[in-house]
Design a protein around this motif. Structure first.
Motif, PDB file in Angstrom:
ATOM      1  N   LEU A  13       6.070  -6.717  -4.316  1.00  0.00           N
ATOM      2  CA  LEU A  13       5.545  -5.466  -3.765  1.00  0.00           C
ATOM      3  C   LEU A  13       6.146  -5.172  -2.400  1.00  0.00           C
ATOM      4  CD1 LEU A  13       1.747  -5.286  -4.634  1.00  0.00           C
ATOM      5  CD2 LEU A  13       3.471  -3.536  -5.034  1.00  0.00           C
ATOM      6  N   ARG A  14       6.293  -6.212  -1.606  1.00  0.00           N
ATOM      7  CA  ARG A  14       6.901  -6.052  -0.278  1.00  0.00           C
ATOM      8  C   ARG A  14       8.300  -5.465  -0.400  1.00  0.00           C
ATOM      9  NH1 ARG A  14       7.357 -10.489   4.558  1.00  0.00           N
ATOM     10  NH2 ARG A  14       9.361  -9.843   5.382  1.00  0.00           N
ATOM     11  N   ASP A  15       9.063  -5.932  -1.397  1.00  0.00           N
ATOM     12  CA  ASP A  15      10.439  -5.482  -1.576  1.00  0.00           C
ATOM     13  C   ASP A  15      10.541  -4.116  -2.241  1.00  0.00           C
ATOM     14  OD1 ASP A  15      11.290  -7.801  -0.428  1.00  0.00           O
ATOM     15  OD2 ASP A  15      12.089  -8.706  -2.267  1.00  0.00           O
ATOM     16  N   HIS A  16       9.609  -3.799  -3.146  1.00  0.00           N
ATOM     17  CA  HIS A  16       9.811  -2.647  -4.036  1.00  0.00           C
ATOM     18  C   HIS A  16       8.808  -1.518  -3.852  1.00  0.00           C
ATOM     19  CE1 HIS A  16      12.962  -4.589  -6.433  1.00  0.00           C
ATOM     20  NE2 HIS A  16      12.260  -5.704  -6.311  1.00  0.00           N
ATOM     21  N   LEU A  17       7.837  -1.679  -2.961  1.00  0.00           N
ATOM     22  CA  LEU A  17       6.852  -0.610  -2.800  1.00  0.00           C
ATOM     23  C   LEU A  17       7.512   0.704  -2.407  1.00  0.00           C
ATOM     24  CD1 LEU A  17       3.923   0.321  -2.777  1.00  0.00           C
ATOM     25  CD2 LEU A  17       3.706  -0.551  -0.440  1.00  0.00           C
ATOM     26  N   SER A  18       8.494   0.639  -1.543  1.00  0.00           N
ATOM     27  CA  SER A  18       9.169   1.869  -1.101  1.00  0.00           C
ATOM     28  C   SER A  18       9.976   2.516  -2.225  1.00  0.00           C
ATOM     29  CB  SER A  18      10.074   1.583   0.094  1.00  0.00           C
ATOM     30  OG  SER A  18      11.042   0.596  -0.236  1.00  0.00           O
ATOM     31  N   ASP A  19      10.269   1.769  -3.302  1.00  0.00           N
ATOM     32  CA  ASP A  19      11.005   2.349  -4.436  1.00  0.00           C
ATOM     33  C   ASP A  19      10.115   3.256  -5.287  1.00  0.00           C
ATOM     34  OD1 ASP A  19      13.136   0.810  -3.611  1.00  0.00           O
ATOM     35  OD2 ASP A  19      12.756  -0.796  -5.076  1.00  0.00           O
ATOM     36  N   LEU A  20       8.804   3.077  -5.180  1.00  0.00           N
ATOM     37  CA  LEU A  20       7.878   3.863  -5.985  1.00  0.00           C
ATOM     38  C   LEU A  20       7.709   5.243  -5.373  1.00  0.00           C
ATOM     39  CD1 LEU A  20       5.191   1.108  -6.681  1.00  0.00           C
ATOM     40  CD2 LEU A  20       7.055   1.860  -8.179  1.00  0.00           C
ATOM     41  N   ARG A  21       7.790   6.255  -6.205  1.00  0.00           N
ATOM     42  CA  ARG A  21       7.784   7.637  -5.724  1.00  0.00           C
ATOM     43  C   ARG A  21       6.390   8.052  -5.252  1.00  0.00           C
ATOM     44  NH1 ARG A  21       9.629  12.212  -9.870  1.00  0.00           N
ATOM     45  NH2 ARG A  21       7.653  11.557 -10.836  1.00  0.00           N
ATOM     46  N   GLY A  22       6.350   8.737  -4.125  1.00  0.00           N
ATOM     47  CA  GLY A  22       5.101   9.274  -3.629  1.00  0.00           C
ATOM     48  C   GLY A  22       4.182   8.214  -3.070  1.00  0.00           C
ATOM     49  N   SER A  23       2.896   8.512  -3.112  1.00  0.00           N
ATOM     50  CA  SER A  23       1.881   7.560  -2.666  1.00  0.00           C
ATOM     51  C   SER A  23       0.995   7.196  -3.851  1.00  0.00           C
ATOM     52  CB  SER A  23       1.039   8.162  -1.537  1.00  0.00           C
ATOM     53  OG  SER A  23       0.481   9.402  -1.933  1.00  0.00           O
ATOM     54  N   GLY A  24       0.284   6.060  -3.723  1.00  0.00           N
ATOM     55  CA  GLY A  24      -0.469   5.600  -4.881  1.00  0.00           C
ATOM     56  C   GLY A  24      -1.564   4.619  -4.525  1.00  0.00           C
ATOM     57  N   ILE A  25      -2.014   3.917  -5.530  1.00  0.00           N
ATOM     58  CA  ILE A  25      -3.089   2.942  -5.399  1.00  0.00           C
ATOM     59  C   ILE A  25      -2.583   1.593  -5.897  1.00  0.00           C
ATOM     60  CG2 ILE A  25      -5.436   2.294  -6.072  1.00  0.00           C
ATOM     61  CD1 ILE A  25      -5.979   5.260  -6.631  1.00  0.00           C
ATOM     62  N   ILE A  26      -2.880   0.540  -5.137  1.00  0.00           N
ATOM     63  CA  ILE A  26      -2.612  -0.834  -5.559  1.00  0.00           C
ATOM     64  C   ILE A  26      -3.970  -1.503  -5.746  1.00  0.00           C
ATOM     65  CG2 ILE A  26      -1.531  -3.032  -4.974  1.00  0.00           C
ATOM     66  CD1 ILE A  26       0.281  -1.433  -3.021  1.00  0.00           C
ATOM     67  N   TYR A  27      -4.296  -1.836  -6.987  1.00  0.00           N
ATOM     68  CA  TYR A  27      -5.596  -2.433  -7.284  1.00  0.00           C
ATOM     69  C   TYR A  27      -5.524  -3.959  -7.228  1.00  0.00           C
ATOM     70  CZ  TYR A  27      -7.828   1.916  -8.822  1.00  0.00           C
ATOM     71  OH  TYR A  27      -8.379   3.167  -8.871  1.00  0.00           O
ATOM     72  N   THR A  28      -6.557  -4.576  -6.670  1.00  0.00           N
ATOM     73  CA  THR A  28      -6.738  -6.026  -6.714  1.00  0.00           C
ATOM     74  C   THR A  28      -8.098  -6.324  -7.337  1.00  0.00           C
ATOM     75  OG1 THR A  28      -7.783  -6.189  -4.533  1.00  0.00           O
ATOM     76  CG2 THR A  28      -5.368  -6.284  -4.613  1.00  0.00           C
ATOM     77  N   LEU A  29      -8.307  -7.575  -7.741  1.00  0.00           N
ATOM     78  CA  LEU A  29      -9.560  -7.937  -8.395  1.00  0.00           C
ATOM     79  C   LEU A  29     -10.644  -8.351  -7.412  1.00  0.00           C
ATOM     80  CD1 LEU A  29      -8.328  -9.952 -11.528  1.00  0.00           C
ATOM     81  CD2 LEU A  29      -8.803  -7.502 -11.304  1.00  0.00           C
ATOM     82  N   THR A  30     -10.267  -8.705  -6.185  1.00  0.00           N
ATOM     83  CA  THR A  30     -11.252  -9.185  -5.224  1.00  0.00           C
ATOM     84  C   THR A  30     -11.056  -8.508  -3.870  1.00  0.00           C
ATOM     85  OG1 THR A  30      -9.914 -11.026  -4.376  1.00  0.00           O
ATOM     86  CG2 THR A  30     -11.261 -11.446  -6.353  1.00  0.00           C
ATOM     87  N   VAL A  31     -12.121  -8.538  -3.084  1.00  0.00           N
ATOM     88  CA  VAL A  31     -12.075  -7.971  -1.732  1.00  0.00           C
ATOM     89  C   VAL A  31     -11.079  -8.740  -0.867  1.00  0.00           C
ATOM     90  CG1 VAL A  31     -13.426  -7.620   0.368  1.00  0.00           C
ATOM     91  CG2 VAL A  31     -14.423  -7.069  -1.865  1.00  0.00           C
ATOM     92  N   ALA A  32     -11.124 -10.083  -0.947  1.00  0.00           N
ATOM     93  CA  ALA A  32     -10.221 -10.891  -0.124  1.00  0.00           C
ATOM     94  C   ALA A  32      -8.764 -10.581  -0.444  1.00  0.00           C
ATOM     95  CB  ALA A  32     -10.500 -12.380  -0.347  1.00  0.00           C
ATOM     96  N   ALA A  33      -8.438 -10.448  -1.717  1.00  0.00           N
ATOM     97  CA  ALA A  33      -7.051 -10.157  -2.100  1.00  0.00           C
ATOM     98  C   ALA A  33      -6.617  -8.790  -1.576  1.00  0.00           C
ATOM     99  CB  ALA A  33      -6.901 -10.217  -3.609  1.00  0.00           C
ATOM    100  N   ALA A  34      -7.526  -7.812  -1.576  1.00  0.00           N
ATOM    101  CA  ALA A  34      -7.186  -6.484  -1.056  1.00  0.00           C
ATOM    102  C   ALA A  34      -6.806  -6.562   0.421  1.00  0.00           C
ATOM    103  CB  ALA A  34      -8.349  -5.520  -1.268  1.00  0.00           C
ATOM    104  N   HIS A  35      -7.603  -7.296   1.201  1.00  0.00           N
ATOM    105  CA  HIS A  35      -7.313  -7.405   2.626  1.00  0.00           C
ATOM    106  C   HIS A  35      -6.045  -8.228   2.874  1.00  0.00           C
ATOM    107  CE1 HIS A  35     -10.773  -5.358   4.318  1.00  0.00           C
ATOM    108  NE2 HIS A  35     -11.528  -5.918   3.394  1.00  0.00           N
ATOM    109  N   ASP A  36      -5.875  -9.323   2.146  1.00  0.00           N
ATOM    110  CA  ASP A  36      -4.670 -10.141   2.319  1.00  0.00           C
ATOM    111  C   ASP A  36      -3.405  -9.332   2.028  1.00  0.00           C
ATOM    112  OD1 ASP A  36      -6.156 -12.330   2.997  1.00  0.00           O
ATOM    113  OD2 ASP A  36      -5.987 -13.334   1.058  1.00  0.00           O
ATOM    114  N   LEU A  37      -3.417  -8.628   0.905  1.00  0.00           N
ATOM    115  CA  LEU A  37      -2.237  -7.868   0.500  1.00  0.00           C
ATOM    116  C   LEU A  37      -1.957  -6.729   1.475  1.00  0.00           C
ATOM    117  CD1 LEU A  37      -0.025  -7.474  -1.570  1.00  0.00           C
ATOM    118  CD2 LEU A  37      -1.625  -6.183  -2.993  1.00  0.00           C
ATOM    119  N   ALA A  38      -3.000  -6.042   1.918  1.00  0.00           N
ATOM    120  CA  ALA A  38      -2.801  -4.957   2.877  1.00  0.00           C
ATOM    121  C   ALA A  38      -2.211  -5.491   4.178  1.00  0.00           C
ATOM    122  CB  ALA A  38      -4.130  -4.244   3.144  1.00  0.00           C
ATOM    123  N   ASP A  39      -2.691  -6.656   4.623  1.00  0.00           N
ATOM    124  CA  ASP A  39      -2.158  -7.244   5.854  1.00  0.00           C
ATOM    125  C   ASP A  39      -0.669  -7.558   5.720  1.00  0.00           C
ATOM    126  OD1 ASP A  39      -4.639  -7.078   7.016  1.00  0.00           O
ATOM    127  OD2 ASP A  39      -5.142  -9.195   6.732  1.00  0.00           O
TER     128      ASP A  39
END
Length: 705
Positions: A246-272
């Motif tokens: 995701l770090r490498d390829h997020l900018s390849d995805l067109r526009g803006s979007g949503i990245i879903y995680t299964l847990t609250v901790a994973a959401a914060h870790d990934l966003a950081d």
């Protein structure tokens, strides 16, 4: 407010009725908008025939246009306000905005606008509101249920149940509060139309909903194919690789979007991680403050962020037609809920990328959520036995009397309420005395259905066939031919074209280093649970002999350390591995304690005694601390299995034999392999401090949350 009997009659043959509906649609959706045929069929059924209808159509089809147009037409004919039962704040905000565009006066009652409730109630009573949106939880608020709801039921022009799959036990997002809608519908006049809408319902859910809202329900159901969605699955060995991708390829995805995680901790870790490497994202979870949620939704709508990294809290009702992508880091437990979430993308664009990045930990997370389903009969009976007929008990007062944590207790009370066995009143809950039957067979069927959905989600990941057709079959899409259907021609299996799975070695190393950064704080408990006196435990109020702020190596749900800690705790009980021990030393080295510990004491572990003891012993050696050995449990005390706080504290109270603490000249490092609720550390510390111990610094290998 005008009653139904005093309203004017809408002429079935009125030649301009459809044109009026078309005009309202253009106000809602723009000058080029035209009613779909099924939209008109639904509007005509509601406005002219006063029928009850279920509309099952894909996300973006225009279900909200049906009920806003119907509400406006009915209001124009002198009918009462439309009541919309809506499950999420995001959905309500979008709906109020849409209503305003069509000249519909809308108001909402939800947890985010408590200070406005009295004024909204007054406006409803005065007939100044065309549409009232309420949360399902509000339907059983005593004041709302007893004072406002009867007037609405008597005078409503239309009742709408949005996201109606929540009504059904078999729906992917069943909510006990939704079952109260049956009572609302039963109290309606015979000529009050009812509309239920959803995008995600298979045959069983459709039959269930239709039966609940009426005996002659009109069902309008369309195809679920979404021509803009390009579905793909990418597999990686671990969470670090998925994050690096995701770090490498997020900018390849067109526009803006949503990245879903299964847990609250994973959401914060990934966003950081993503923010630290230059991507503009934000975490959005059920724990996010409602005001902050709204600002984050606005930011995504305005493309001010590349993505929201979200749990399922961002789902139903969020409407961004140009959402360019949906990525799942971890798979939801059912294809139906997966389809619902990916349906947020590509509603107003020619192409949207939908990428699933499953992980080996997914099934463990599914199992955890399944474990907090409706409890066994004997536990439910303790809830009923604890309630009186005339002396209400609040949820907080009831909790120490039963072996359920707060969230599960509230769920049980809601189910018992809609079953008629308990009743919510001011001050809490009372029993009705009605006989209640535990439908064990039904719960077993539900459990089997959930297991089948989980297997289907695994099958989706591994299928070589068309992925869109796979999802459509799971939802019994009537537009999918019974015979061998042609593929969608868009997914990775149909085209053979898959997203670039490459991960730069330097990026992978940087991501691993970031996620390998160990350590998190363990906030101390501040208050004893209420009701401990009823269990014979002399503890109450503020905790004065509790631990200091503690530390843990990582969470079991962390993207970095989580997988390794889970594997360690699942393995046979062995001495602490060197790499894990070195990370623990790093956490202690960075600990900003007020006073350095002088000694180490291990909590006796029922599951990992060797792991815990060797960790404590090696920390004592490396830190040149006094090794106090192990704090042993009394042999006559059983293992702690209670789910709620009060029973857990009661089971832990007076459970340890105090060793000689005199060698400790300063704070004691109290070591355990795993912490969950924090009560073991808290009660053990209280026991030690009562015996004269110096301050206690808790340290755990892993935290559950």
């Amino acid at each position: 407010m005008t009653s139904a009997s005093e309203t004017s009659v809408i002429d079935t043959a009125a030649p301009d009725l459809r044109e009026r509906a078309e005009h309202l649609l253009r106000e809602l959706a723009g000058p080029s908008a035209r009613l779909r045929e099924d939209q008109w069929v639904a509007i005509e059924a509601l406005v002219v025939s006063r029928r009850r209808a279920l509309v099952v159509q894909r996300t973006g089809w225009g279900k909200s246009a049906v009920y806003f147009i119907a509400a406006k037409l009915l209001r124009g004919a002198g009918r009462g306000p439309t009541v919309i039962v809506s499950p999420l704040l995001a959905l309500m905000r979008n709906q109020v905005a849409a209503a305003d565009r069509a000249g519909v006066v809308a108001a909402t009652i939800n947890s985010g606008n408590v200070t406005e409730w009295d004024e909204i109630h007054r406006r409803v009573a005065a007939g100044a509101v065309d549409v009232l949106l309420v949360s399902p939880e509000r339907l059983n608020n005593p004041d709302f249920r007893d004072q406002v709801l009867p007037r609405l039921a008597a005078d409503a022009g239309l009742v709408v149940i949005d996201e109606a799959h929540c009504v059904s036990d078999w729906g992917h997002d069943f909510r006990p509060d939704y079952r109260r809608i049956r009572t609302l519908i039963a109290d309606l006049g015979a000529d009050v139309p009812v509309l239920a809408t959803t995008a995600t319902a298979n045959d069983r859910v459709v039959t269930d909903i239709a039966g609940q809202i009426g005996t002659d329900t009109l069902v309008l159901r369309g195809t679920l194919d979404r021509e803009s969605l390009h579905l793909s699955v990418l597999r990686f060995d671990d969470a670090v690789e998925r994050t690096a991708w995701l770090r490498d390829h997020l900018s390849d995805l067109r526009g803006s979007g949503i990245i879903y995680t299964l847990t609250v901790a994973a959401a914060h870790d990934l966003a950081d991680v993503l923010n630290e490497c230059g991507h503009h994202v934000a975490a959005y979870t059920g724990q996010t403050d409602p005001t902050e949620r709204e600002s984050l939704e606005v930011a995504l709508l305005a493309n001010e962020v590349k993505a929201l990294v979200a749990t399922s809290a961002l789902g139903m009702g969020f409407d961004k037609p140009d959402l360019g992508f949906v990525v799942h880091v971890g798979a939801p437990s059912s294809p139906i809920s997966y389809y619902q979430q990916v349906g947020r993308a590509g509603r107003g664009t020619d192409r949207a990328e939908v990428i699933l990045l499953p992980g080996p930990e997914d099934t463990r997370i599914w199992s955890y959520f399944a474990s907090v389903a409706f409890p066994r009969e004997h536990i439910v009976r303790t809830v009923l036995d604890a309630l009186d007929f005339d002396r209400p008990l609040s949820t907080a007062a009831l909790e120490p009397r039963v072996e359920l944590n707060r969230s599960r207790l509230e769920m049980v009370l809601k189910v018992l309420d809609v079953d008629g066995a308990v009743h919510r009143v001011r001050g809490g809950w009372i029993t009705t005395g009605q006989q209640w039957v535990y439908d064990g067979e039904r719960y077993e069927r539900l459990s089997a259905a959930r297991e089948a959905e989980q297997q289907a989600m695994l099958d989706y990941q591994g299928t070589a066939d068309c992925r869109m057709n796979f999802l459509r079959r799971q939802l019994d899409d009537p537009g999918l031919p019974d015979t061998e259907a042609p593929g969608c021609g868009r997914c990775d299996n149909c085209t053979g074209v898959r997203p670039d799975a490459g991960v730069d070695a330097a990026s992978l190393a940087a991501t691993r280093a970031r996620l390998d950064r160990p350590g998190l704080d363990l906030a101390p408990r501040k208050q004893w649970p209420t009701g401990l006196g009823t269990l014979g435990i002399p503890l109450s109020g503020k905790i004065t002999r509790g631990p200091e702020t503690g530390r843990a190596l990582g969470r079991l749900t962390d993207l970095g350390w989580g997988q390794r800690l889970r594997a360690l705790l699942d393995a046979p009980d062995d001495p602490i591995p060197d790499r894990v021990f070195d990370a623990c030393v790093a956490v202690l080295r960075e600990w900003n304690w007020a006073q350095r510990p002088s000694a180490v004491l291990a909590l006796e572990s029922p599951t990992h005694p060797v792991l815990t003891a060797t960790l404590a012993a090696r920390l004592a050696e490396v830190g040149r601390l006094t090794d106090l050995g192990t704090l042993p449990r009394r042999p006559d005390r059983p293992p702690v299995s209670a789910a709620n706080s009060a029973h857990r504290v009661a089971a832990l109270h007076d459970s340890w034999e105090i060793p000689d603490l005199s060698p400790a000249t300063g704070p004691i490092l109290l070591v355990d392999s795993l912490t969950d609720t924090g009560w073991t550390f808290t009660v053990a510390t209280h026991t030690l401090r009562t015996a004269g111990a110096p301050p206690i610094l808790p340290f755990a290998l892993a935290s559950v949350t």
